[in-house]
Design a protein around this motif. Structure first.
Motif, mmCIF file in Angstrom:
data_model
loop_
_atom_site.group_PDB
_atom_site.id
_atom_site.type_symbol
_atom_site.label_atom_id
_atom_site.label_comp_id
_atom_site.label_asym_id
_atom_site.label_seq_id
_atom_site.Cartn_x
_atom_site.Cartn_y
_atom_site.Cartn_z
ATOM 1 N N ALA A 1 136.724 -48.366 -42.543
ATOM 2 C CA ALA A 1 137.352 -48.894 -41.329
ATOM 3 C C ALA A 1 136.712 -48.285 -40.088
ATOM 4 C CB ALA A 1 138.849 -48.609 -41.353
ATOM 5 N N GLU B 1 133.730 -46.674 -39.860
ATOM 6 C CA GLU B 1 132.270 -46.810 -39.790
ATOM 7 C C GLU B 1 131.826 -48.253 -39.529
ATOM 8 O OE1 GLU B 1 130.219 -44.265 -39.868
ATOM 9 O OE2 GLU B 1 128.299 -45.307 -40.015
ATOM 10 N N TYR B 2 132.579 -49.221 -40.030
ATOM 11 C CA TYR B 2 132.055 -50.596 -39.995
ATOM 12 C C TYR B 2 132.927 -51.612 -39.265
ATOM 13 C CZ TYR B 2 129.099 -48.566 -43.577
ATOM 14 O OH TYR B 2 128.237 -47.756 -44.242
ATOM 15 N N LEU B 3 134.204 -51.334 -39.105
ATOM 16 C CA LEU B 3 135.069 -52.364 -38.530
ATOM 17 C C LEU B 3 135.386 -52.057 -37.070
ATOM 18 C CD1 LEU B 3 137.584 -52.873 -41.486
ATOM 19 C CD2 LEU B 3 135.395 -53.995 -41.096
ATOM 20 N N VAL B 4 135.797 -53.090 -36.369
ATOM 21 C CA VAL B 4 136.199 -52.846 -34.984
ATOM 22 C C VAL B 4 137.529 -52.098 -34.990
ATOM 23 C CG1 VAL B 4 134.981 -54.804 -33.963
ATOM 24 C CG2 VAL B 4 137.294 -55.126 -34.819
ATOM 25 N N ILE C 1 129.873 -56.422 -48.582
ATOM 26 C CA ILE C 1 128.454 -56.789 -48.538
ATOM 27 C C ILE C 1 128.284 -58.300 -48.595
ATOM 28 C CG2 ILE C 1 126.260 -56.610 -49.791
ATOM 29 C CD1 ILE C 1 127.009 -53.673 -50.307
ATOM 30 N N SER C 2 128.961 -58.948 -49.545
ATOM 31 C CA SER C 2 128.786 -60.400 -49.650
ATOM 32 C C SER C 2 129.346 -61.125 -48.436
ATOM 33 C CB SER C 2 129.382 -60.935 -50.947
ATOM 34 O OG SER C 2 130.708 -60.497 -51.098
ATOM 35 N N SER C 3 130.237 -60.470 -47.679
ATOM 36 C CA SER C 3 130.746 -61.119 -46.466
ATOM 37 C C SER C 3 129.917 -60.744 -45.241
ATOM 38 C CB SER C 3 132.197 -60.699 -46.220
ATOM 39 O OG SER C 3 132.229 -59.312 -45.962
ATOM 40 N N GLY C 4 128.952 -59.835 -45.428
ATOM 41 C CA GLY C 4 128.063 -59.488 -44.323
ATOM 42 C C GLY C 4 128.570 -58.365 -43.431
ATOM 43 N N SER D 1 122.432 -53.725 -46.432
ATOM 44 C CA SER D 1 121.782 -52.641 -47.172
ATOM 45 C C SER D 1 121.382 -51.494 -46.245
ATOM 46 C CB SER D 1 120.560 -53.179 -47.909
ATOM 47 O OG SER D 1 119.666 -53.768 -46.985
ATOM 48 N N PHE D 2 121.107 -51.796 -44.994
ATOM 49 C CA PHE D 2 120.715 -50.772 -44.027
ATOM 50 C C PHE D 2 121.909 -49.893 -43.646
ATOM 51 C CE2 PHE D 2 119.666 -49.889 -39.386
ATOM 52 C CZ PHE D 2 118.842 -48.814 -39.676
ATOM 53 N N SER D 3 123.010 -50.543 -43.305
ATOM 54 C CA SER D 3 124.174 -49.759 -42.868
ATOM 55 C C SER D 3 124.920 -49.133 -44.047
ATOM 56 C CB SER D 3 125.115 -50.619 -42.020
ATOM 57 O OG SER D 3 125.492 -51.780 -42.701
ATOM 58 N N VAL E 1 123.552 -47.121 -46.105
ATOM 59 C CA VAL E 1 122.972 -45.787 -46.347
ATOM 60 C C VAL E 1 123.941 -44.653 -45.976
ATOM 61 C CG1 VAL E 1 121.069 -44.227 -45.764
ATOM 62 C CG2 VAL E 1 120.625 -46.662 -46.130
#
Lengths: 81, 415
Positions: A13, A15-18, A30-33, A37-39, A41
């Motif tokens: 939440a 690291e990746y979500l607003v 991942i399948s939802s984008g 693969s870069f983020s 890591v």
């Protein structure tokens, strides 16, 4: 929600979500984008550091990292090896 | 036979899978010089037709400029066609060094080294300049070539949410134990057309003792009052440690790229960057053209001023017509449609109307972010943009999308 699931969910939440968005255990990352693969890591590095494990690159697949549920299962599998 | 039937079948199945996923990339044949108006054969074998081009990186309209073509001809006569050698054997001419010096002056840096492309510059830079003791922290929307370059290096890779300075600061704090920290960003992000918050990035770099790497490919020549790039626009000209940029967009659009910045970083690229070491550099004819381009854009800001006007005018037309566009100031103007099929259909219908534009969708952009990316050029005249807008309105009306925002578009077409 157990501690490991909570740890992974909170990290994703943050690291990746607003801000304010919630992550569910089955939400695809991942399948939802949401994660590519870069983020991915820093997520792998976070898991290795926090859980004191080493995830082999061969195990760090898109499927294994696609949901919180899958990530938790991966961590437990590596911990039990 | 090494390429056996099993191999052929496997490749055919892969290609079919690419088609089935809607990701197959068809090339449209352009039968004229690159410009605002081009002649296109599409699909292959169809009659050639005239189109207005609103998807090229020909920002300054210099791809077919008469003075650039004359200079290229003269360069061809004076220095020949090819070098038949990599730089450090016998592949460096005086004009290569002249161009590197001119680029340093233009970009406000200490030194510059040419690469065959900016893709190569990005692919080679990180391995040459960082080690396993260092970390590269990149904006998550940087160009694919930067991602590849970071992966090729031994440096620790990290990333921060797009343009999120709070997140970047957290990452800088987290990596204080590393020897070198390098913040990595594009100047103008190619899919959304937004600018990096470079002034804030430089402040954070100074606060946390980090270097700044900037890919300014979609900015060099036209962003900033004199077109020096995003660092000029954000008031940090002369304070960027490494800039990569391209000759393949605004600066004549042929090919070639460079790393420009601190002289030690540039020298490390000369000594260790594999795409530089193991590949011929930019051909003399292109160097001669690029030198002319630098003369033109150093002498006058007329072309970048016209581009700025065109971008503002086009943004105004789209907004007035009721399209949902990404706000910004760059000449990259994405028209948001959100649905991949709609983006493809819209681009196809625009082509029928004589407008060449391309739909972008996942995985080029995130899922549910499909769009038509329009790009302005100083070669566009007002009548080109008015004609393009008439086509956009016609196609937009056909699909009933004028005046619809994100929510309504997704409700109507899905993501």
């Amino acid at each position: 929600m157990d501690d490991l699931t909570k740890l992974v969910s909170n990290y994703i939440a943050k690291e990746y979500l607003v801000e304010g968005s919630e992550v569910t255990e089955t939400m695809t990352l991942i399948s939802s984008g949401i994660v590519d693969s870069f983020s991915m890591v820093p997520l792998k590095r976070f898991l290795e550091k926090k859980c004191n494990i080493k995830i082999a690159d061969a195990c760090a697949t898109a499927e294994a990292f696609d949901t919180v549920q899958n990530i938790v299962a991966l961590v437990r599998r590596v911990q039990n090896e | 036979m090494a390429f056996n039937e099993a191999g052929r079948s496997w490749y055919q199945a892969e290609i079919q899978a690419i088609r089935a996923a809607g990701l197959f990339k068809d090339e449209r044949l352009i039968c004229s010089p690159q410009s605002a108006e081009i002649e296109v054969e599409f699909p292959a074998g169809a009659a050639v037709r005239k189109c207005i081009n609103i998807c090229a990186n020909n920002y300054l309209g210099l791809s077919s400029h008469p003075a650039v073509i004359r200079a290229a001809h003269a360069g061809l006569d004076a220095r020949g066609y090819g070098m038949s050698s990599v730089r450090f054997i016998c592949g460096t001419q005086d004009i290569h060094r002249q161009l590197e010096k001119r680029l340093s002056e233009f970009l406000g840096t200490e030194d510059t080294v040419l690469f065959p492309s900016c893709m190569d510059a990005n692919a080679g830079f990180f391995e040459a300049c960082l080690t396993e003791r260092d970390v590269a922290i990149a904006d998550r929307l940087v160009h694919a070539s930067i991602v590849d370059g970071m992966r090729l290096s031994k440096a620790i890779q990290d990333s921060y949410k797009h343009s999120d300075m709070g997140h970047l600061e957290e990452k800088l704090q987290e990596h204080q134990d590393k020897r070198f920290r390098m913040i990595v960003t594009d100047g103008v992000f190619s899919m959304d057309g937004d600018l990096a918050r470079l002034d804030e990035i430089v402040s954070l770099a100074e606060k946390y003792d980090a270097m700044v790497f900037l890919d300014d490919s979609h900015a060099t020549g036209f962003i900033g009052k004199t077109g020096r790039g995003t660092h000029e626009r954000c008031g940090v000209y002369g304070r960027i440690d490494a800039i990569t940029t391209t000759l393949g967009k605004a600066l004549g659009g042929a090919s070639g790229g460079c790393v420009s910045g601190r002289r030690e970083l540039v020298e490390m690229c000369r000594q260790r960057a594999r795409p530089f070491l193991f590949s011929n550099t930019v051909a003399p004819v292109i160097v001669a053209g690029a030198l002319q381009v630098l003369d033109l854009i150093s002498a006058s800001t007329e072309r970048r001023d016209k581009l700025e006007w065109n971008a503002a005018y086009w943004r105004g037309l789209l907004t007035e017509a009721g399209f949902d566009i990404k706000a910004g100031e760059s000449p990259i103007v994405p028209v948001m449609l959100y649905n991949a099929k709609l983006a493809q259909d819209f681009a196809r219908d625009l082509f029928t109307e004589g407008i060449y534009a391309v739909g972008f969708f996942f995985p080029v952009v995130p899922k549910g972010q499909a769009r038509i990316r329009t790009q302005l050029s100083a070669a566009h005249e007002k009548h080109h943009l008015d004609t393009a807008m008439a086509a956009f309105r016609k196609v937009g009306t056909k699909y009933g999308i004028l005046g619809l925002g994100r929510k309504e578009l997704i409700e109507k077409f899905g993501m």
